[in-house]
Design an enzyme around this catalytic site. Structure first.
Site, PDB file in Angstrom:
ATOM      1  N   VAL A 180       0.823  -1.207   0.000  1.00 26.55           N
ATOM      2  CA  VAL A 180       0.000   0.000   0.000  1.00 26.55           C
ATOM      3  C   VAL A 180       0.864   1.266   0.000  1.00 26.55           C
ATOM      4  CG1 VAL A 180      -1.879   1.149   1.181  1.00 26.55           C
ATOM      5  CG2 VAL A 180      -1.687  -1.318   1.309  1.00 26.55           C
ATOM      6  N   HIS A 439     -28.708   7.740 -11.701  1.00 23.78           N
ATOM      7  CA  HIS A 439     -27.999   7.870 -12.976  1.00 23.78           C
ATOM      8  C   HIS A 439     -27.791   9.351 -13.274  1.00 23.78           C
ATOM      9  CE1 HIS A 439     -26.775   7.028 -17.064  1.00 23.78           C
ATOM     10  NE2 HIS A 439     -27.587   7.994 -17.475  1.00 23.78           N
TER      11      HIS A 439
HETATM   12  P1  NAI Z   1       2.368  -3.877   3.027  1.00 20.68           P
HETATM   13  O1  NAI Z   1       2.366  -5.078   3.886  1.00 20.68           O
HETATM   14  O2  NAI Z   1       1.116  -3.386   2.398  1.00 20.68           O
HETATM   15  O3  NAI Z   1       3.384  -4.114   1.805  1.00 20.68           O
HETATM   16  C1  NAI Z   1       4.735  -4.388   1.995  1.00 20.68           C
HETATM   17  C2  NAI Z   1       5.240  -5.071   0.742  1.00 20.68           C
HETATM   18  O4  NAI Z   1       6.656  -5.135   0.813  1.00 20.68           O
HETATM   19  C3  NAI Z   1       4.731  -6.499   0.584  1.00 20.68           C
HETATM   20  O5  NAI Z   1       4.237  -6.669  -0.703  1.00 20.68           O
HETATM   21  C4  NAI Z   1       5.996  -7.326   0.841  1.00 20.68           C
HETATM   22  O6  NAI Z   1       6.008  -8.536   0.126  1.00 20.68           O
HETATM   23  C5  NAI Z   1       7.086  -6.382   0.365  1.00 20.68           C
HETATM   24  N1  NAI Z   1       8.407  -6.604   0.933  1.00 20.68           N
HETATM   25  C6  NAI Z   1       8.714  -6.869   2.227  1.00 20.68           C
HETATM   26  N2  NAI Z   1      10.068  -6.969   2.364  1.00 20.68           N
HETATM   27  C7  NAI Z   1      10.603  -6.729   1.140  1.00 20.68           C
HETATM   28  C8  NAI Z   1      11.932  -6.682   0.634  1.00 20.68           C
HETATM   29  N3  NAI Z   1      12.993  -6.883   1.432  1.00 20.68           N
HETATM   30  N4  NAI Z   1      12.124  -6.449  -0.691  1.00 20.68           N
HETATM   31  C9  NAI Z   1      11.046  -6.235  -1.496  1.00 20.68           C
HETATM   32  N5  NAI Z   1       9.775  -6.277  -1.081  1.00 20.68           N
HETATM   33  C10 NAI Z   1       9.550  -6.507   0.225  1.00 20.68           C
HETATM   34  O7  NAI Z   1       3.089  -2.749   3.890  1.00 20.68           O
HETATM   35  P2  NAI Z   1       3.188  -1.183   3.656  1.00 20.68           P
HETATM   36  O8  NAI Z   1       2.871  -0.844   2.244  1.00 20.68           O
HETATM   37  O9  NAI Z   1       4.512  -0.792   4.183  1.00 20.68           O
HETATM   38  O10 NAI Z   1       2.043  -0.623   4.574  1.00 20.68           O
HETATM   39  C11 NAI Z   1       2.099  -0.869   5.987  1.00 20.68           C
HETATM   40  C12 NAI Z   1       0.723  -0.883   6.597  1.00 20.68           C
HETATM   41  O11 NAI Z   1       0.145   0.406   6.548  1.00 20.68           O
HETATM   42  C13 NAI Z   1      -0.216  -1.827   5.895  1.00 20.68           C
HETATM   43  O12 NAI Z   1      -0.944  -2.558   6.850  1.00 20.68           O
HETATM   44  C14 NAI Z   1      -1.134  -0.919   5.133  1.00 20.68           C
HETATM   45  O13 NAI Z   1      -2.428  -1.480   4.961  1.00 20.68           O
HETATM   46  C15 NAI Z   1      -1.150   0.335   5.991  1.00 20.68           C
HETATM   47  N6  NAI Z   1      -1.394   1.483   5.135  1.00 20.68           N
HETATM   48  C16 NAI Z   1      -2.660   1.730   4.720  1.00 20.68           C
HETATM   49  C17 NAI Z   1      -2.920   2.756   3.862  1.00 20.68           C
HETATM   50  C18 NAI Z   1      -4.317   2.960   3.398  1.00 20.68           C
HETATM   51  O14 NAI Z   1      -5.240   2.472   4.022  1.00 20.68           O
HETATM   52  N7  NAI Z   1      -4.550   3.660   2.284  1.00 20.68           N
HETATM   53  C19 NAI Z   1      -1.863   3.635   3.362  1.00 20.68           C
HETATM   54  C20 NAI Z   1      -0.567   3.244   3.811  1.00 20.68           C
HETATM   55  C21 NAI Z   1      -0.360   2.214   4.675  1.00 20.68           C
END
Ligand code: NAI
Length: 466
Positions: A180, A439
């Site tokens: 995200v 609509h």
């Molecule tokens: P995330 O869990 O959504 O994504 C992290 C990604 O990084 C995953 O796809 C993972 O496979 C990848 N990853 C992990 N280690 C890696 C590496 N060494 N090399 C390459 N890829 C790697 O975590 P994110 O995006 O950091 O968000 C954290 C939290 O904050 C989440 O729970 C998210 O839902 C929340 N959040 C929500 C938002 C919203 O509601 N719009 C906005 C921003 C964050």
């Protein structure tokens, strides 16, 4: 000094819990070591959406001619965009301070440590005081996770917190993690002219998103000029002229990327340290504090909510859990229900989802039908010049109950609420389809997709009979 309820952490979980406890007649203490509003308001949802709004308006300006408009010379000043973001955040923060004050909640700007089931030590600029409190709600949130890669400590390697402080757009950015945070920042930075590459460890980008949506976001990313490399492991980051070199290993071989900045967006970790949790006997591990459905820990009277529990790391989930914990702390009996928590990704177009993905429904052995409706066939989306994307609904085959809704398209984050309402209340796809939608609106895509789960889409060209 004694309070009925003390809340540690003033983010969207903590301040909402404090207000709910106060509404129920509690004398409430709220302890926050930085600013009220937490990550969501100060370093997350609100600042990023403010930047995104500037990015969208900038893109609209560049599309003027398509809409028959003429503009003179157009441009942007990134430092003014950042100043607007800071002003928006400050205004909303003042609003929360006002809200909390009007509920007669005592706010302490300091650091709280549990000193037993019914007491807290709070250190502020004027020293440390102990407070007796009937109940405690821990709402300390989460922080960006680090990655075990040499070079992660270099100045050019940023978290989402540091990236929001930049006052100039970097020439190039490599984003580690196509989740995200990674996707949202990629769209924002690209809109302002930064060359963006996203590197994802798993075989696909957005691994938690329904596969139909992932398939359709690929071309959108390509159209925007955002490069993605999936199935790739970052092995090292090294200092180089003008930035860093990021070394990446993939099944097809090793690659190197020379970029000005790196964003680590590889997930977030619950903030459980220096809270006295172990001393108080509260069970927790690296995934967060363990709680039951009443948001209570193993120690009666100590509750935990939001990101620190590691469950559904979303501001709105934290607020909902905060209300549950506050009600229980004040003697009611409430339970938290995570079945219908919508989740939104503010890309362009937006992504939103609620309930099961098709893969989850299939893995659970459920029998289901699918409805899909493209925004390209929706009058409003076409008038807006935003025809990319679809609404996908997964409904139980036997009962028609909505199991999941997944949207890629304009205003997906608003449209998804129809799915959340359906899932939360056990409504069927027919309930949605047979509710008259206005609509011309984007909401008709949801209605048509619901019709699709039982094969009755109206605005779909029939294939010629063979
Ligand atoms: P995330 O869990 O959504 O994504 C992290 C990604 O990084 C995953 O796809 C993972 O496979 C990848 N990853 C992990 N280690 C890696 C590496 N060494 N090399 C390459 N890829 C790697 O975590 P994110 O995006 O950091 O968000 C954290 C939290 O904050 C989440 O729970 C998210 O839902 C929340 N959040 C929500 C938002 C919203 O509601 N719009 C906005 C921003 C964050």
């Amino acid at each position: 000094m004694s309070y009925d309820v003390a809340v540690i952490g003033g983010g969207p979980g903590g301040y909402v819990a404090a207000i709910r406890a106060a509404q129920l007649g509690g004398k409430v203490l709220l302890v926050e070591k930085e600013s009220l509003g937490g990550v969501c308001l100060n370093r997350g949802c609100i600042p990023t959406k403010t930047l995104l709004k500037s990015a969208e308006k900038w893109e609209d300006l560049q599309r003027c001619a398509e809409f028959g408009l003429q503009a003179g010379e157009v441009g942007f000043d990134f430092s003014s965009i950042v100043a607007r973001k800071d002003k928006v955040v400050a205004g909303l923060r003042a609003g929360i301070e006002q809200l909390v004050k009007s509920n007669a909640i005592t706010v302490l700007h300091g650091t709280a440590v549990l000193t037993g089931a019914g007491s807290l030590a709070v250190s502020t600029a004027s020293g440390t005081e102990t407070y007796e409190t009937g109940k405690v709600i821990v709402a300390t949130g989460s922080a960006p996770s680090s990655i075990p890669v040499p070079g992660r400590e270099l100045a050019a390697v940023l978290t989402s917190d540091n990236l929001l402080e930049l006052t100039e757009v970097p020439k190039s950015l490599l984003v580690i993690g196509a989740g995200v945070v990674g996707l949202e920042f990629a769209f924002i930075m690209k809109a302002f002219g930064c060359e963006v590459t996203i590197v994802e460890m798993l075989p696909t980008i957005l691994p938690m998103v329904d596969s139909d949506i992932v398939k359709r976001i690929g071309p959108v990313l390509r159209k925007q000029g955002i490069k993605t490399v999936a199935g790739a492991k970052v092995t090292a980051i090294e200092e180089a002229a003008g930035g860093v070199t990021v070394k990446v290993s993939t099944a097809k071989g090793d690659q190197e990327f020379a970029v000005e900045k790196v964003l680590v967006a590889a997930g977030r970790r619950p903030v459980t340290e220096e809270l006295g949790l172990a001393e108080a006997g509260v069970f927790y591990d690296r995934t967060g504090i363990n709680v039951n459905e009443r948001m209570e820990t193993n120690i009666p009277g100590i509750y935990a909510i939001g990101d620190v529990t590691g469950q559904s790391m979303l501001a709105h989930a934290a607020s909902a859990a905060g209300i549950v914990a506050a009600e229980n702390a004040m003697g009611l009996n409430s339970v938290m229900d995570y079945r219908a928590i919508p989740s939104c990704i503010f890309t362009t177009p937006e992504i939103a989802m609620v309930g099961l993905t098709e893969a989850e429904a299939s893995n659970q052995g459920l029998s289901y039908t699918i409805g899909r409706f493209n925004f390209a066939a929706n009058g409003k989306a076409v008038t807006m010049g935003e025809p990319d994307g679809l609404v996908k609904i997964i409904a139980a085959a036997e009962t028609g109950k909505v199991l999941g809704m997944h949207i890629l398209g304009p205003h997906a984050s608003d449209l998804i609420m129809e799915g959340a309402l359906a899932i939360q209340n056990g409504l069927t796809a027919r309930d949605i389809a047979h509710t008259v939608h206005p609509h011309p609106t984007l909401s008709e895509t949801v209605m048509e997709s619901a019709h699709g789960t039982f094969g009755e889409i109206i605005h779909q060209v029939k294939m010629k009979p063979r």
